[in-house]
Motif scaffolding. Structure first.
Motif, PDB file in Angstrom:
ATOM      1  N   GLY A 210       0.933  -1.680   0.237  1.00  0.00           N
ATOM      2  CA  GLY A 210      -0.073   0.389   0.308  1.00  0.00           C
ATOM      3  C   GLY A 210       0.708   1.166  -0.286  1.00  0.00           C
ATOM      4  O   GLY A 210       0.242   2.218   0.032  1.00  0.00           O
ATOM      5  N   ALA A 211       2.062   1.323  -0.242  1.00  0.00           N
ATOM      6  CA  ALA A 211       2.616   2.540   0.317  1.00  0.00           C
ATOM      7  C   ALA A 211       3.130   2.782  -1.685  1.00  0.00           C
ATOM      8  O   ALA A 211       3.043   3.772  -1.434  1.00  0.00           O
ATOM      9  N   TYR A 212       3.145   1.942  -2.472  1.00  0.00           N
ATOM     10  CA  TYR A 212       3.436   2.053  -3.670  1.00  0.00           C
ATOM     11  C   TYR A 212       2.165   2.625  -4.407  1.00  0.00           C
ATOM     12  O   TYR A 212       1.157   0.884  -4.814  1.00  0.00           O
ATOM     13  N   ALA A 213       2.178   3.799  -5.005  1.00  0.00           N
ATOM     14  CA  ALA A 213       0.939   3.518  -6.547  1.00  0.00           C
ATOM     15  C   ALA A 213       1.393   2.470  -7.538  1.00  0.00           C
ATOM     16  O   ALA A 213       2.682   2.048  -7.467  1.00  0.00           O
ATOM     17  N   PRO A 214       0.854   1.566  -8.376  1.00  0.00           N
ATOM     18  CA  PRO A 214       0.668   1.332  -9.696  1.00  0.00           C
ATOM     19  C   PRO A 214       1.600   2.327 -10.723  1.00  0.00           C
ATOM     20  O   PRO A 214       1.829   2.258 -10.721  1.00  0.00           O
ATOM     21  N   THR A 215       2.688   0.665 -10.413  1.00  0.00           N
ATOM     22  CA  THR A 215       3.334   1.537 -11.650  1.00  0.00           C
ATOM     23  C   THR A 215       3.080   1.326 -13.304  1.00  0.00           C
ATOM     24  O   THR A 215       2.408   0.828 -13.197  1.00  0.00           O
ATOM     25  N   PHE A 216       3.826   2.165 -14.224  1.00  0.00           N
ATOM     26  CA  PHE A 216       3.413   2.022 -15.949  1.00  0.00           C
ATOM     27  C   PHE A 216       4.244   2.309 -16.840  1.00  0.00           C
ATOM     28  O   PHE A 216       5.428   2.271 -16.181  1.00  0.00           O
ATOM     29  N   GLY A 217       4.351   1.546 -17.624  1.00  0.00           N
ATOM     30  CA  GLY A 217       5.125   0.726 -18.184  1.00  0.00           C
ATOM     31  C   GLY A 217       4.718   0.345 -19.653  1.00  0.00           C
ATOM     32  O   GLY A 217       3.742   0.443 -20.244  1.00  0.00           O
ATOM     33  N   GLY A 218       5.957  -0.304 -20.748  1.00  0.00           N
ATOM     34  CA  GLY A 218       5.690  -0.638 -22.274  1.00  0.00           C
ATOM     35  C   GLY A 218       5.319  -2.784 -21.586  1.00  0.00           C
ATOM     36  O   GLY A 218       5.532  -2.472 -20.955  1.00  0.00           O
ATOM     37  N   ASP A 219       5.109  -2.356 -23.214  1.00  0.00           N
ATOM     38  CA  ASP A 219       5.135  -4.112 -23.080  1.00  0.00           C
ATOM     39  C   ASP A 219       6.689  -5.074 -23.367  1.00  0.00           C
ATOM     40  O   ASP A 219       7.542  -4.331 -23.098  1.00  0.00           O
ATOM     41  N   GLY A 220       5.938  -5.960 -22.722  1.00  0.00           N
ATOM     42  CA  GLY A 220       7.446  -7.480 -22.741  1.00  0.00           C
ATOM     43  C   GLY A 220       7.093  -8.075 -21.664  1.00  0.00           C
ATOM     44  O   GLY A 220       5.768  -8.413 -20.803  1.00  0.00           O
ATOM     45  N   ILE A 221       8.073  -8.709 -20.882  1.00  0.00           N
ATOM     46  CA  ILE A 221       8.520  -9.205 -20.594  1.00  0.00           C
ATOM     47  C   ILE A 221       9.698  -9.822 -19.600  1.00  0.00           C
ATOM     48  O   ILE A 221      10.961  -9.122 -20.054  1.00  0.00           O
ATOM     49  N   GLY A 222       9.989  -9.651 -18.546  1.00  0.00           N
ATOM     50  CA  GLY A 222      10.836  -9.127 -17.486  1.00  0.00           C
ATOM     51  C   GLY A 222      11.438 -10.202 -16.491  1.00  0.00           C
ATOM     52  O   GLY A 222      10.471 -10.539 -15.738  1.00  0.00           O
TER      53      GLY A 222
END
Length: 290
Positions: A210-222
């Protein structure tokens, strides 16, 4: 009161979404649900979460609920000291993309225990009914506590190789949170494989507390591995382990240049004293970009 609060939250998110859509700005949304049942567990740390975030240009708002429970399966039921507890946080922050580094700074405010526990139970009952699981009718024994804090993260994308179709990058990152609910700092390393025409790094999978908002980013796998030092985590009744390591995999794909689907899974070591097992969770995300 609970029904009214949930309706108010839904209305606020709808108004916010309508306002930014009308303005024609660069907009993305993410809604996610995490659960430990995919790992043959029911509790023993974070048992589930529901989170939503909306980004327009650099600004990000969101809300999420996170619940922990003692292990309810097998022998762990009788020896897990964790108490059931839920936390609701609302976030506001700004994401900055620079040639040198991407970073995010934000603030949060919410509640823990009491009303948050009761809302968490209602949501759990809905989800359990959908998947045919039994429901417990317990109500919270905790007082409602106000929580607040700040957090942030930073990452750097280092290109390793590139072809006409794919690019491979190494992404070191760091994060920290300070508040009366969570105090921690950590970092990690991600190896990402992405389409060559996607210029944005993969979204980070930060701790689900709950400390962090969801992050946004590009497509792919990591694939990634990280660790953090924890000075305070009230979800675990201040019995948190001082050092938590985490490793996992994350993937995202965009369909029809609009619909975003993500799937992530990760495991930590035992997150609190007396935990019967490691804490493993899978997160499913749906979103859109405009």
């Amino acid at each position: 009161m609970i029904t009214g609060l949930k309706a108010s939250v839904a209305a606020l998110l709808l108004v916010a979404a309508s306002a930014v859509t009308a303005s024609g700005q660069d907009i993305e949304t993410r809604g996610g649900h995490c659960n430990d049942t995919y790992f043959g567990s029911d509790g023993g740390g974070l048992t589930g979460c529901i989170e939503y975030a909306l980004r327009w240009d650099e600004d990000v708002i969101g809300i999420g609920i996170f619940g922990v429970e003692p292990e309810q399966l097998g022998k762990g039921r009788s020896r897990d000291p964790l108490e059931s507890l839920s936390r609701i946080n609302a976030w506001y922050g700004r994401a900055f993309d620079t040639p040198e580094m991407d970073y995010f700074l934000g603030a949060r405010a919410g509640i823990e225990g009491g009303v948050a526990d009761d809302i968490g139970r209602e949501l759990q009952e809905i989800i359990h009914s959908l998947i045919g699981e039994n429901n417990q009718k317990n109500r919270s024994t905790h007082d409602t506590k106000l929580i607040a804090g700040v957090s942030g993260w930073a990452r750097k994308d280092y290109l390793l190789s590139e072809s006409e179709s794919w690019r491979t990058a190494l992404v070191p990152y760091g994060h920290a949170a300070l508040g009366n609910d969570t105090i921690e700092a950590g970092g990690g390393l991600m190896l990402a494989l992405q389409p060559a025409d996607d210029s944005r790094p993969l979204a980070l999978l930060l701790p689900k507390n709950g400390a962090y908002a969801p992050t946004f980013g590009g497509d792919g796998i990591g694939v990634f591995a990280g660790a953090r030092a924890v000075a305070l985590e009230t979800l675990y009744g201040n019995d948190q382990e001082a050092f938590i390591a985490e490793a996992g995999v994350t993937a995202q794909a965009t369909f029809f240049e609009f619909a975003v689907v993500g799937l992530s899974a990760s495991c930590t070591n035992k997150p609190y004293q007396g935990a019967p097992n490691a804490d493993c969770n899978a997160t499913f995300q749906l979103g859109g970009q405009f």
